[in-house]
Scaffold this motif. Sequence first.
Motif, mmCIF file in Angstrom:
data_model
loop_
_atom_site.group_PDB
_atom_site.id
_atom_site.type_symbol
_atom_site.label_atom_id
_atom_site.label_comp_id
_atom_site.label_asym_id
_atom_site.label_seq_id
_atom_site.Cartn_x
_atom_site.Cartn_y
_atom_site.Cartn_z
ATOM 1 N N ALA A 19 1.596 23.726 -40.669
ATOM 2 C CA ALA A 19 2.458 23.768 -39.670
ATOM 3 C C ALA A 19 1.725 23.261 -37.766
ATOM 4 O O ALA A 19 2.663 22.732 -37.385
ATOM 5 N N THR A 22 1.524 19.463 -38.370
ATOM 6 C CA THR A 22 2.019 18.900 -38.883
ATOM 7 C C THR A 22 2.601 18.929 -37.055
ATOM 8 O O THR A 22 3.647 17.819 -37.034
ATOM 9 N N ARG A 23 2.640 19.879 -36.222
ATOM 10 C CA ARG A 23 3.349 19.811 -34.985
ATOM 11 C C ARG A 23 2.419 18.487 -33.717
ATOM 12 O O ARG A 23 3.108 17.780 -33.627
#
Length: 352
Positions: A19, A22-23
Amino acid sequence: MTSSADISELVSKRGIIKAKLTRFYNKIKDVSSPSESDVLKFQFQYETLKDLYSSFNDIQNKIEFTDVDHIEKHLDERDAFEGTYAEAVAIGKRLFTECRFEEAQSCSSSADIQIQGLKLPTISLPCFDGSYDKWIEYRDTFASLVHDNPNLPAISKYHYLRNSLRGSASILLQSLEFSAKNYQVAWQLLNDRFHNERLLVHNHVKALFSIDKIAHESFRNIRQLLDTVTKNLAALKSLGEPVEHWDTLIIYLVTSKLDSTTSRQWEEHRTSNKTISLELFTHFLRDRADLLETVTSEQPSIQYTKPTRNIQTKKLISVALNENSTSKSPLTNCPVCHETHPIYFCNKFLGF
């Protein structure tokens, strides 16, 4: 043996790392013309990518070794993560290469001034290591170049600030997150910590009384003494001390540090003036330093070459001395210059 609960925990940790990557990737992938503030933010986050990949790799290895029944699924997860990671790194490198902006990497960072097409010399940003006697000069210079500059975003100011600090001053800000909102917090922390007027006054007065005495007259020594006095008095004045009324005290203090020759010259100079002031005293010291520098530069350099004696000459002298010590005969004329002395006393023979 690893339980399903342990595997689930590892998968959850892997998900958190995915995550984060991905951010960052979503933020940077569509950027075309970022501002300096954006690039600084991305660069700070970009530098953490290697640690992120290392953490992912450790967790992923544990998952693949323990949950072999679903190895294909986990290998797909690895491929997907590594693909996103590689693309994020490539975009980041391209972005930082294309964006040529001036960045404060060390204390040698500088600010350029452009006036009507004329580029003035660069002004170096100051460094501050936590010394109280350097705080006021650092604060005023940094404030004029960076803090009070309306064209610099807060994140850039914070970047310049952190890179200009050393020692205890740098340690003070280590716990603060690197973000635009924390710049004012960091600047205030520095002011609260080092702008202690009582300690500042104490250190500048101490610096005045700690000046070393000049051993011999020298324009460099006089100028160094004068610069030390001027700098500390200016700092004390900015702290509200009535230094304009300290002329007698400062003159007495400084004269006690002068060499005997300069001190005598000052005593002769002051007798010809009805009123004595610190301005008159400093003017005398500057003139004295200029005079000493002029005299020093005009003095010719004289090199003394010690006469040499060859081995043959030394042997002849040794033989002559031995003969004279055993002989009682009177002195004879020198065969070289025909004067009445032994040959080993002859200047022409010795080459003088």
